[in-house]
Design a protein around this motif. Sequence first.
Motif, PDB file in Angstrom:
ATOM      1  N   TYR A  57       0.852  -1.197   0.000  1.00 32.42           N
ATOM      2  CA  TYR A  57       0.000   0.000   0.000  1.00 32.42           C
ATOM      3  C   TYR A  57       0.890   1.250   0.000  1.00 32.42           C
ATOM      4  O   TYR A  57       1.209   1.824   1.032  1.00 32.42           O
ATOM      5  CB  TYR A  57      -0.945  -0.037   1.211  1.00 32.42           C
ATOM      6  N   TYR A 206      -4.394  -3.270  -3.363  1.00 31.36           N
ATOM      7  CA  TYR A 206      -5.743  -3.588  -2.853  1.00 31.36           C
ATOM      8  C   TYR A 206      -5.974  -5.096  -2.714  1.00 31.36           C
ATOM      9  O   TYR A 206      -7.080  -5.535  -2.419  1.00 31.36           O
ATOM     10  CB  TYR A 206      -6.811  -2.927  -3.747  1.00 31.36           C
ATOM     11  N   SER A 282     -12.369   3.471  -5.370  1.00 32.99           N
ATOM     12  CA  SER A 282     -11.224   4.292  -5.013  1.00 32.99           C
ATOM     13  C   SER A 282     -10.685   4.880  -6.317  1.00 32.99           C
ATOM     14  O   SER A 282      -9.922   4.245  -7.044  1.00 32.99           O
ATOM     15  CB  SER A 282     -10.167   3.433  -4.307  1.00 32.99           C
TER      16      SER A 282
HETATM   17  C1  AVI Z   1      -9.327   5.633   2.800  1.00 34.51           C
HETATM   18  N1  AVI Z   1      -9.123   5.321   1.382  1.00 34.51           N
HETATM   19  C2  AVI Z   1      -8.447   6.405   0.694  1.00 34.51           C
HETATM   20  C3  AVI Z   1      -8.544   4.009   1.115  1.00 34.51           C
HETATM   21  C4  AVI Z   1      -8.341   3.812  -0.410  1.00 34.51           C
HETATM   22  O1  AVI Z   1      -7.218   3.482  -0.788  1.00 34.51           O
HETATM   23  O2  AVI Z   1      -9.275   4.038  -1.169  1.00 34.51           O
HETATM   24  C5  AVI Z   1      -9.407   2.885   1.668  1.00 34.51           C
HETATM   25  C6  AVI Z   1      -8.903   1.527   1.298  1.00 34.51           C
HETATM   26  N2  AVI Z   1      -9.609   0.587   0.761  1.00 34.51           N
HETATM   27  C7  AVI Z   1      -8.870  -0.487   0.578  1.00 34.51           C
HETATM   28  N3  AVI Z   1      -7.650  -0.229   0.989  1.00 34.51           N
HETATM   29  C8  AVI Z   1      -7.638   1.038   1.455  1.00 34.51           C
END
Ligand code: AVI
Length: 322
Positions: A57, A206, A282
Motif C-alpha cells: 500500500y 488492494y 477508489s
Molecule cells: C481511505 N481510502 C483512501 C482508502 C483507499 O485506498 O481508497 C481505503 C482503502 N480501501 C482499501 N484499501 C484502502
Amino acid sequence: MSHPEALRERAWTARAGAFASDLLAGLSAHPKRLPSKYFYDERGSALFERICALPEYYPTRTEMALLRTHAAEIGKLMGPGATLVEFGAGALKKVEVLLDALGRPRAYVPIDISMDFLRAMAGELRKRRPGLEVHPVAADFTNALALPVIGDGEHRVGFFPGSTIGNLEPEEAIGFLRHAATLLRGGGMLVGVDLVKDPAILHAAYNDSAGVTEAFNKNILERANSELGADFDADGFSHYAFYAPTHRRIEMHLVSRAHQTVHVLGRRFEFSEGETIHTENSRKYTVEDFSAVARRSGFVPARNWVDADRLFSLHWLEAAAD
Ligand code: AVI
C-alpha cells in the motif's frame, strides 16, 4: 437517564439508523452495494491503519514523504496562527508533520466519523502536544457540518489527506469540496490525491498478501452483524478488488461464494453464487483532472507536488475570501 447519556444515546441511534437504512437500501439495489464510509467503526479504523503500513500500500508512505519534503513550503502557504481542520482524520499521524511546520497553530480540529476512535486518538495527541488546542468533531464530513468557532479573526486551513477524495462519487466529491471552500473561506486546503498509474501497482495495493484488505472489506459484514443483528457469514464471501481503467477506479466487492440467504432487521436477502456487494470505489486522478475538479468546486489550484515515481500528489487549493 442523565442529559449527556440521553444525548449520546440519541447520537448512537441516529448513526445506527443511517447505517440500517443505507444497508437495507444497498442490499435491495441491483447490483447490491454498501457505502464505504461504513467500514470505519473502531475495528475497521484499526484495520485501515494496518493497511497503511503494508508494503504493497504505497499511498501512505508516499504521501508522508511528500509532506515531509515540502512541509516548510506548505507551512508558509497555510500561514501562521491558522486553525487546522482535518477532514477524515483517522489516526492523526500525518498531521503532525503539518503541525510542526505551522509552528504555533491556533487550534486543531480533527473530524472523523468514528467517534470512539477519534476520542482515543485526540487524547493521545493532547498528551504528545500539551500546548495544542484540540477540538475533535465526530461527524460524517460528506454531510454539511458546522465547525467550532475558536475566536475572532480566525484563519482556517483544511487538510484532506490519504486520497479519501477518491472514495467519493464524482458529484459527492464536488459537493464536499464546495462545502469545504465555504468553511475555509479566505484560507485554503491541502488535499492528497492518488494518481492514475500501472494497474499492476494498484492491484497489489488492494490485494495485499497478508489479507488485511480482505479483513477490512469483510468488516462491514461483521459490523452489520454486531450492530444490527444481521446474520452474514463473512466466510461465505470473497474479497474481490480490481482496477477498472474506463472509470479510473479500483472497485472493491464482496462476492458470494454460494447461493445463500441473509437476514437483516427482519428482512431476507437472497444472494446467488457469484453475486457481489459493491463496497468501495477508489478513484485515481491525473493532476490535471483533479485541478479541474477543484476549480469547478470554487477553489483555485495554486500549487501541487508529485513524487519522482508519479504515484501520489498533494494539492494546495486556495479558497476565495467570499
Ligand atoms: C481511505 N481510502 C483512501 C482508502 C483507499 O485506498 O481508497 C481505503 C482503502 N480501501 C482499501 N484499501 C484502502
